[in-house]
Design a protein around this motif. Structure first.
Motif, PDB file in Angstrom:
ATOM      1  N   ARG A 112       0.861  -1.364   0.014  1.00  9.28           N
ATOM      2  CA  ARG A 112      -0.122   0.180  -0.091  1.00  9.28           C
ATOM      3  C   ARG A 112       0.739   1.418   0.003  1.00  9.28           C
ATOM      4  NH1 ARG A 112      -5.223  -0.324   1.674  1.00  9.28           N
ATOM      5  NH2 ARG A 112      -5.149   1.552   2.796  1.00  9.28           N
ATOM      6  N   PHE A 113       2.108   1.165   0.477  1.00 14.08           N
ATOM      7  CA  PHE A 113       2.894   2.255   0.458  1.00 14.08           C
ATOM      8  C   PHE A 113       4.259   2.293  -0.301  1.00 14.08           C
ATOM      9  CE2 PHE A 113       0.496   1.970   4.538  1.00 14.08           C
ATOM     10  CZ  PHE A 113      -0.103   3.118   4.594  1.00 14.08           C
ATOM     11  N   LYS A 114       4.697   3.288  -0.488  1.00 13.30           N
ATOM     12  CA  LYS A 114       5.988   3.010  -1.528  1.00 13.30           C
ATOM     13  C   LYS A 114       6.736   4.581  -1.177  1.00 13.30           C
ATOM     14  CE  LYS A 114       6.139   4.250  -5.966  1.00 13.30           C
ATOM     15  NZ  LYS A 114       5.795   3.988  -7.670  1.00 13.30           N
ATOM     16  N   VAL A 115       8.213   4.513  -0.939  1.00 13.81           N
ATOM     17  CA  VAL A 115       9.000   5.396  -0.835  1.00 13.81           C
ATOM     18  C   VAL A 115      10.116   5.376  -1.768  1.00 13.81           C
ATOM     19  CG1 VAL A 115       8.481   6.293   1.326  1.00 13.81           C
ATOM     20  CG2 VAL A 115      10.398   4.680   1.097  1.00 13.81           C
ATOM     21  N   TYR A 116      10.562   6.197  -2.525  1.00 13.17           N
ATOM     22  CA  TYR A 116      11.623   6.055  -3.545  1.00 13.17           C
ATOM     23  C   TYR A 116      12.571   7.169  -3.828  1.00 13.17           C
ATOM     24  CZ  TYR A 116       8.515   9.131  -6.412  1.00 13.17           C
ATOM     25  OH  TYR A 116       7.765   9.807  -7.054  1.00 13.17           O
ATOM     26  N   VAL A 117      13.601   7.226  -4.251  1.00 12.02           N
ATOM     27  CA  VAL A 117      14.521   8.082  -4.621  1.00 12.02           C
ATOM     28  C   VAL A 117      14.946   7.929  -5.883  1.00 12.02           C
ATOM     29  CG1 VAL A 117      15.614   8.381  -2.328  1.00 12.02           C
ATOM     30  CG2 VAL A 117      16.701   6.853  -3.762  1.00 12.02           C
ATOM     31  N   ALA A 118      15.145   9.039  -6.823  1.00 10.04           N
ATOM     32  CA  ALA A 118      15.326   8.694  -8.317  1.00 10.04           C
ATOM     33  C   ALA A 118      16.195  10.001  -8.747  1.00 10.04           C
ATOM     34  CB  ALA A 118      13.885   8.878  -8.900  1.00 10.04           C
ATOM     35  N   ALA A 119      16.936   9.533  -9.977  1.00 11.38           N
ATOM     36  CA  ALA A 119      17.473  10.747 -10.691  1.00 11.38           C
ATOM     37  C   ALA A 119      16.634  10.871 -11.760  1.00 11.38           C
ATOM     38  CB  ALA A 119      18.816   9.910 -11.239  1.00 11.38           C
ATOM     39  N   GLY A 120      16.681  12.202 -12.262  1.00 16.98           N
ATOM     40  CA  GLY A 120      15.958  12.509 -13.526  1.00 16.98           C
ATOM     41  C   GLY A 120      16.619  13.361 -14.380  1.00 16.98           C
ATOM     42  N   PHE A 121      16.273  12.986 -15.668  1.00 11.98           N
ATOM     43  CA  PHE A 121      16.783  13.963 -16.695  1.00 11.98           C
ATOM     44  C   PHE A 121      15.744  14.738 -17.140  1.00 11.98           C
ATOM     45  CE2 PHE A 121      17.644  14.544 -21.536  1.00 11.98           C
ATOM     46  CZ  PHE A 121      18.977  15.097 -21.322  1.00 11.98           C
ATOM     47  N   LEU A 122      16.005  16.190 -17.078  1.00 11.91           N
ATOM     48  CA  LEU A 122      15.164  17.218 -17.414  1.00 11.91           C
ATOM     49  C   LEU A 122      15.448  17.682 -18.914  1.00 11.91           C
ATOM     50  CD1 LEU A 122      13.559  20.033 -15.116  1.00 11.91           C
ATOM     51  CD2 LEU A 122      14.294  20.332 -17.193  1.00 11.91           C
ATOM     52  N   SER A 123      14.357  17.578 -19.604  1.00 13.47           N
ATOM     53  CA  SER A 123      14.888  17.902 -21.089  1.00 13.47           C
ATOM     54  C   SER A 123      13.565  18.917 -21.405  1.00 13.47           C
ATOM     55  CB  SER A 123      14.815  16.738 -21.961  1.00 13.47           C
ATOM     56  OG  SER A 123      15.078  17.263 -23.337  1.00 13.47           O
ATOM     57  N   PRO A 124      13.892  20.210 -21.610  1.00 15.42           N
ATOM     58  CA  PRO A 124      12.898  21.323 -21.847  1.00 15.42           C
ATOM     59  C   PRO A 124      12.549  21.059 -23.388  1.00 15.42           C
ATOM     60  CG  PRO A 124      14.590  22.509 -20.775  1.00 15.42           C
ATOM     61  CD  PRO A 124      15.080  20.890 -21.060  1.00 15.42           C
ATOM     62  N   LEU A 125      11.202  21.161 -23.675  1.00 14.28           N
ATOM     63  CA  LEU A 125      10.601  21.049 -25.073  1.00 14.28           C
ATOM     64  C   LEU A 125      10.399  22.548 -25.867  1.00 14.28           C
ATOM     65  CD1 LEU A 125       8.117  18.327 -24.453  1.00 14.28           C
ATOM     66  CD2 LEU A 125      10.502  18.123 -25.148  1.00 14.28           C
ATOM     67  N   ASP A 126      10.386  23.553 -24.836  1.00 14.39           N
ATOM     68  CA  ASP A 126      10.123  24.853 -25.444  1.00 14.39           C
ATOM     69  C   ASP A 126      11.040  25.726 -25.271  1.00 14.39           C
ATOM     70  OD1 ASP A 126       8.423  26.697 -26.802  1.00 14.39           O
ATOM     71  OD2 ASP A 126       6.930  26.905 -24.780  1.00 14.39           O
ATOM     72  N   SER A 127      11.332  26.865 -26.105  1.00  9.56           N
ATOM     73  CA  SER A 127      11.933  28.044 -26.028  1.00  9.56           C
ATOM     74  C   SER A 127      11.180  29.277 -26.267  1.00  9.56           C
ATOM     75  CB  SER A 127      13.282  27.788 -26.838  1.00  9.56           C
ATOM     76  OG  SER A 127      12.708  27.600 -28.034  1.00  9.56           O
ATOM     77  N   SER A 128      12.076  30.373 -26.130  1.00  9.37           N
ATOM     78  CA  SER A 128      11.314  31.651 -26.540  1.00  9.37           C
ATOM     79  C   SER A 128      12.334  32.556 -27.355  1.00  9.37           C
ATOM     80  CB  SER A 128      10.888  32.458 -25.387  1.00  9.37           C
ATOM     81  OG  SER A 128      10.170  31.410 -24.503  1.00  9.37           O
ATOM     82  N   ASP A 129      11.597  33.330 -28.260  1.00  7.86           N
ATOM     83  CA  ASP A 129      12.536  34.350 -28.918  1.00  7.86           C
ATOM     84  C   ASP A 129      12.290  35.706 -28.263  1.00  7.86           C
ATOM     85  OD1 ASP A 129      13.365  32.852 -30.814  1.00  7.86           O
ATOM     86  OD2 ASP A 129      11.347  32.919 -32.190  1.00  7.86           O
ATOM     87  N   ALA A 130      13.188  36.241 -27.797  1.00 11.60           N
ATOM     88  CA  ALA A 130      13.312  37.593 -27.309  1.00 11.60           C
ATOM     89  C   ALA A 130      14.510  38.371 -27.767  1.00 11.60           C
ATOM     90  CB  ALA A 130      13.504  37.318 -25.686  1.00 11.60           C
ATOM     91  N   GLU A 131      14.471  39.650 -27.166  1.00  8.02           N
ATOM     92  CA  GLU A 131      15.417  40.909 -27.470  1.00  8.02           C
ATOM     93  C   GLU A 131      16.588  40.811 -26.237  1.00  8.02           C
ATOM     94  OE1 GLU A 131      15.980  45.221 -28.886  1.00  8.02           O
ATOM     95  OE2 GLU A 131      14.300  44.124 -29.111  1.00  8.02           O
TER      96      GLU A 131
END
Length: 213
Positions: free
Chosen positions: A32-51
């Protein structure tokens, strides 16, 4: 605010979730219960044009690795309520050059639907809601000298998304956790240098270890 791409991704995953739940048959619940530790690869899918100054180019957040901890409670064999904290440092680029760094820390609540538990594999999908905290945006020395300040705060925000995960059973108490998570959020600077939001909308690919009881 949920972007059009976010709506599509969220809609597709939510439809799959509904179909999966509809097809679920009763299964025996061992933990019924779970605790965990994890590594994650965060990869953004968006970007923005700006000055920046007189130059117009693309602002984007670089791929990074972070770490998280989480807990899941399952009141019945199908439903799981998961709370997760994930943190990563992020480099911000303009035109491919690094101009700043910051930290991002989503605190996420997920409603998981476990629809395929067979042999060693426990497969689940579910919607997410996150409170996303950003650290100070700290500019590189060159940018700080050009704009006259070394850092600027970023606004926290609420994000939505979805995830799919697979727990691989090692024994009755331990498991390997894997999964892919999508969150729809941006980074919005505050103060004199704020020029709008920078889209991030990351995929987070996770792998870690869990203890279940």
């Amino acid at each position: 605010m949920l972007t059009n791409r976010g709506r599509v991704v969220f809609g597709v995953l939510f439809a799959a979730l509904v179909l999966a739940v509809a097809a679920t048959s009763a299964i025996a619940q061992e933990n019924r219960f779970k605790v965990y530790v994890a590594a994650g690869f965060l990869s953004p899918l968006d970007s923005s044009d700006a000055e920046l100054g007189e130059q117009v180019d693309k602002f984007e957040v670089r791929d990074e690795i972070g770490f998280g901890v989480g807990f899941e409670w399952r009141p019945n064999p199908v439903l799981g309520l998961e709370l997760d904290y994930f943190g990563a440092s992020q480099d911000i680029e303009f035109g491919g050059a690094r101009i700043a760094e910051t930290d991002v820390a989503p605190l996420t609540l997920a409603v998981n639907f476990h629809f395929a538990r067979k042999h060693r594999f426990d497969v689940y999908v579910g919607p997410l809601v996150s409170y996303v905290s950003w650290g100070e945006i700290e500019f590189t020395p060159e940018i700080a000298a050009a704009i006259g300040q070394s850092s600027v705060s970023a606004e926290s925000e609420t994000a939505v998304g979805a995830q799919i995960g697979v727990d691989i059973t090692v024994n009755s108490r331990f498991a390997i956790v894997t999964g892919v998570r999508y969150l729809d959020f941006s980074i919005t600077p505050e103060g004199a240098t704020a020029t709008g939001s920078l889209g991030v909308d990351p995929l987070i690919v996770r792998v870690g270890a869990a203890w279940r009881w």
